[in-house]
Design an enzyme around this catalytic site. Sequence first.
Site, PDB file in Angstrom:
ATOM      1  N   ASN A   7      46.352  39.131  45.982  1.00  0.00           N
ATOM      2  CA  ASN A   7      46.959  40.439  45.737  1.00  0.00           C
ATOM      3  C   ASN A   7      46.814  41.222  47.037  1.00  0.00           C
ATOM      4  O   ASN A   7      45.747  41.745  47.343  1.00  0.00           O
ATOM      5  CB  ASN A   7      46.214  41.122  44.580  1.00  0.00           C
ATOM      6  CG  ASN A   7      46.832  42.463  44.238  1.00  0.00           C
ATOM      7  OD1 ASN A   7      47.729  42.946  44.933  1.00  0.00           O
ATOM      8  ND2 ASN A   7      46.353  43.066  43.167  1.00  0.00           N
ATOM      9  N   ARG A  90      50.773  38.108  43.811  1.00  0.00           N
ATOM     10  CA  ARG A  90      51.227  39.230  42.984  1.00  0.00           C
ATOM     11  C   ARG A  90      52.271  39.996  43.790  1.00  0.00           C
ATOM     12  O   ARG A  90      52.001  40.445  44.912  1.00  0.00           O
ATOM     13  CB  ARG A  90      50.061  40.150  42.655  1.00  0.00           C
ATOM     14  CG  ARG A  90      50.518  41.316  41.847  1.00  0.00           C
ATOM     15  CD  ARG A  90      49.491  42.402  41.775  1.00  0.00           C
ATOM     16  NE  ARG A  90      50.015  43.473  40.935  1.00  0.00           N
ATOM     17  CZ  ARG A  90      49.622  44.715  41.017  1.00  0.00           C
ATOM     18  NH1 ARG A  90      48.713  45.066  41.894  1.00  0.00           N
ATOM     19  NH2 ARG A  90      50.133  45.628  40.237  1.00  0.00           N
ATOM     20  N   HIS A 179      52.663  46.944  35.898  1.00  0.00           N
ATOM     21  CA  HIS A 179      51.533  46.401  35.120  1.00  0.00           C
ATOM     22  C   HIS A 179      51.996  45.294  34.165  1.00  0.00           C
ATOM     23  O   HIS A 179      51.329  45.019  33.161  1.00  0.00           O
ATOM     24  CB  HIS A 179      50.835  47.478  34.257  1.00  0.00           C
ATOM     25  CG  HIS A 179      50.224  48.610  35.009  1.00  0.00           C
ATOM     26  ND1 HIS A 179      50.173  49.881  34.508  1.00  0.00           N
ATOM     27  CD2 HIS A 179      49.627  48.657  36.217  1.00  0.00           C
ATOM     28  CE1 HIS A 179      49.579  50.684  35.373  1.00  0.00           C
ATOM     29  NE2 HIS A 179      49.244  49.949  36.430  1.00  0.00           N
ATOM     30  N   HIS A 205      47.493  50.205  28.728  1.00  0.00           N
ATOM     31  CA  HIS A 205      46.724  49.825  29.929  1.00  0.00           C
ATOM     32  C   HIS A 205      46.250  51.118  30.591  1.00  0.00           C
ATOM     33  O   HIS A 205      47.059  51.900  31.102  1.00  0.00           O
ATOM     34  CB  HIS A 205      47.639  49.022  30.866  1.00  0.00           C
ATOM     35  CG  HIS A 205      47.016  48.665  32.181  1.00  0.00           C
ATOM     36  ND1 HIS A 205      46.675  47.369  32.522  1.00  0.00           N
ATOM     37  CD2 HIS A 205      46.671  49.425  33.253  1.00  0.00           C
ATOM     38  CE1 HIS A 205      46.152  47.363  33.738  1.00  0.00           C
ATOM     39  NE2 HIS A 205      46.139  48.595  34.205  1.00  0.00           N
ATOM     40  N   GLY A 209      45.840  53.492  37.414  1.00  0.00           N
ATOM     41  CA  GLY A 209      47.223  53.672  36.957  1.00  0.00           C
ATOM     42  C   GLY A 209      47.229  53.421  35.453  1.00  0.00           C
ATOM     43  O   GLY A 209      46.436  52.605  34.978  1.00  0.00           O
ATOM     44  N   ARG A 238      47.899  60.683  39.338  1.00  0.00           N
ATOM     45  CA  ARG A 238      49.342  60.895  39.146  1.00  0.00           C
ATOM     46  C   ARG A 238      49.584  61.701  37.867  1.00  0.00           C
ATOM     47  O   ARG A 238      48.922  61.470  36.860  1.00  0.00           O
ATOM     48  CB  ARG A 238      50.076  59.556  39.035  1.00  0.00           C
ATOM     49  CG  ARG A 238      50.212  58.832  40.358  1.00  0.00           C
ATOM     50  CD  ARG A 238      50.686  57.408  40.174  1.00  0.00           C
ATOM     51  NE  ARG A 238      49.587  56.464  40.248  1.00  0.00           N
ATOM     52  CZ  ARG A 238      49.685  55.164  39.973  1.00  0.00           C
ATOM     53  NH1 ARG A 238      50.834  54.647  39.602  1.00  0.00           N
ATOM     54  NH2 ARG A 238      48.635  54.379  40.067  1.00  0.00           N
ATOM     55  N   ASP A 279      37.707  59.704  38.545  1.00  0.00           N
ATOM     56  CA  ASP A 279      36.889  58.680  37.891  1.00  0.00           C
ATOM     57  C   ASP A 279      36.479  59.161  36.502  1.00  0.00           C
ATOM     58  O   ASP A 279      35.760  60.160  36.362  1.00  0.00           O
ATOM     59  CB  ASP A 279      35.650  58.385  38.750  1.00  0.00           C
ATOM     60  CG  ASP A 279      34.927  57.137  38.266  1.00  0.00           C
ATOM     61  OD1 ASP A 279      34.734  56.997  37.034  1.00  0.00           O
ATOM     62  OD2 ASP A 279      34.573  56.301  39.099  1.00  0.00           O
ATOM     63  N   LEU A 280      36.935  58.432  35.488  1.00  0.00           N
ATOM     64  CA  LEU A 280      36.713  58.906  34.116  1.00  0.00           C
ATOM     65  C   LEU A 280      35.238  59.018  33.755  1.00  0.00           C
ATOM     66  O   LEU A 280      34.858  59.846  32.929  1.00  0.00           O
ATOM     67  CB  LEU A 280      37.434  57.997  33.115  1.00  0.00           C
ATOM     68  CG  LEU A 280      37.673  58.726  31.811  1.00  0.00           C
ATOM     69  CD1 LEU A 280      38.974  59.499  31.854  1.00  0.00           C
ATOM     70  CD2 LEU A 280      37.639  57.807  30.633  1.00  0.00           C
ATOM     71  N   ARG A 281      34.411  58.188  34.407  1.00  0.00           N
ATOM     72  CA  ARG A 281      32.966  58.258  34.103  1.00  0.00           C
ATOM     73  C   ARG A 281      32.406  59.627  34.472  1.00  0.00           C
ATOM     74  O   ARG A 281      31.672  60.244  33.705  1.00  0.00           O
ATOM     75  CB  ARG A 281      32.203  57.156  34.843  1.00  0.00           C
ATOM     76  CG  ARG A 281      32.435  55.802  34.236  1.00  0.00           C
ATOM     77  CD  ARG A 281      32.018  54.705  35.150  1.00  0.00           C
ATOM     78  NE  ARG A 281      32.938  54.610  36.290  1.00  0.00           N
ATOM     79  CZ  ARG A 281      33.104  53.524  37.017  1.00  0.00           C
ATOM     80  NH1 ARG A 281      32.410  52.452  36.765  1.00  0.00           N
ATOM     81  NH2 ARG A 281      33.960  53.490  38.011  1.00  0.00           N
ATOM     82  N   ILE A 328      39.498  51.944  31.779  1.00  0.00           N
ATOM     83  CA  ILE A 328      39.247  52.998  30.793  1.00  0.00           C
ATOM     84  C   ILE A 328      39.444  52.467  29.373  1.00  0.00           C
ATOM     85  O   ILE A 328      38.603  52.679  28.496  1.00  0.00           O
ATOM     86  CB  ILE A 328      40.188  54.201  31.058  1.00  0.00           C
ATOM     87  CG1 ILE A 328      39.873  54.821  32.420  1.00  0.00           C
ATOM     88  CG2 ILE A 328      40.090  55.229  29.944  1.00  0.00           C
ATOM     89  CD1 ILE A 328      40.895  55.844  32.901  1.00  0.00           C
ATOM     90  N   GLU A 381      44.494  39.953  35.167  1.00  0.00           N
ATOM     91  CA  GLU A 381      45.798  39.739  35.797  1.00  0.00           C
ATOM     92  C   GLU A 381      45.802  38.494  36.678  1.00  0.00           C
ATOM     93  O   GLU A 381      46.795  37.772  36.734  1.00  0.00           O
ATOM     94  CB  GLU A 381      46.179  40.984  36.612  1.00  0.00           C
ATOM     95  CG  GLU A 381      46.556  42.149  35.701  1.00  0.00           C
ATOM     96  CD  GLU A 381      46.594  43.488  36.393  1.00  0.00           C
ATOM     97  OE1 GLU A 381      45.516  44.065  36.615  1.00  0.00           O
ATOM     98  OE2 GLU A 381      47.689  43.973  36.710  1.00  0.00           O
TER      99      GLU A 381
END
Length: 394
Positions: A7, A90, A179, A205, A209, A238, A279-281, A328, A381
């Site tokens: 990738n 990819r 994705h 997903h 992203g 985004r 960062d969601l954490r 996430i 992936e």
Amino acid sequence: MKILVLNSGSSSIKFKLLQMPLEKMICSGMVERIGYEDAILSIKKDEINIQETVPIKSHREGLSIIVSYLTHPEKGVIKNPQDIFAVGHRVVHGGDSFAETTLINGAVKDEINYYSALAPLHNPPNLEGIEIAEKLFPTAKQVAVFDTAFYQTMPVKARKYAIPNTFYTEDNIKVYGFHGTSHKYVSEKAIKYLGRETSKIISVHLGNGCSMTAIVNGKSVDHSLGFAPSNGLVMGSRSGDIDHSVIFHLVDGLGYSLNEVKQLLNKKSGMLGLTGSSDLRDIQAKAEEGDKNCQLALEMNAYRIKKYIGSYTAVMNGLDALIFTAGIGENSSLIRKLTCLDMDYLGIKLDSVKNEKRSNVLREINTDSSQVKILVIPTNEELEIAKQVFNLIS
Ligand code: AMP
């Protein structure tokens, strides 16, 4: 058969070496910060993790370093590059030219180059990775796996924007989707798990992203990302869905340049714009401490997912399974909880105890009375790319 999955991004190359069809990971790693004196090489093999800071000027140098590690007489995992039977690349954008995984030749490279105009950040480094791999693995088959391929089954009514027809027919402005490799991988796992001949699935997903796909009998029928990976859900940086009038007002009314607006919507918005972190954490931790912006951002995030679940259930006239995947989706029980709250009208009932359990294999987190299965499925992936490469060449 050893398959190397690559990738190649704008400043990084990620790789995984797999033994197929055993689906056994031999080793994985990446080079990051290509172009810098302090680029980072990380390799993972069995329980060993290596991380080194090395100057890496170019993608060619980055991939050469990976190859010299793979073939290293003591630390390496193969004797020479000829041991790699195929390299799976990819490729983010294959436009409408590729509905399937494809053996790479000159014409395929020309097409990938053609679609660089639509994916300027992704296709050029993907193509560069292919050209370098052709030189470093001259005996290996080179195969392209396209993120956009999974969306070729979407009906025109879901792919076309309501702008004059010539933009669709002549300028190729339409929904391409992204994705795809992840949505395909997890939805196939879900179909196998459901064990039914027909199925209506929504795959969510949620990583840096984020995207959602409506899938009927294994084929995508709608998807939340569009012409570029910017539509739909609230993402790390985004905005997702936004009224285009906001863009005109930013430019005409507030004096921003178009480039500034592009940066704003892609790099400074989403969870980052709402909370100061992508960062969601961090966001979850701050929300727990009482930070109101973080609490609201989490609610907005889940609310957007909920809206798409509603619309995709309507589009498919039903729903058998809802899948959560990626960083996430797999790890945040809070986002899953907020999303599934008060969805019993649609037959979605989350089991709050199962939701909190952690595991790195497929698991069901709905109550026994839930009509819809709620599944957490770890995405992979690279494995999906290796499987597609193996199927093509064997
Ligand atoms: P990905 O792009 O799939 O690697 O996902 C990256 C996102 O997953 C980041 O926003 C992380 O904060 C989030 N993430 C990773 N681990 C966790 C966790 N344990 N809890 C909540 N979010 C997580």
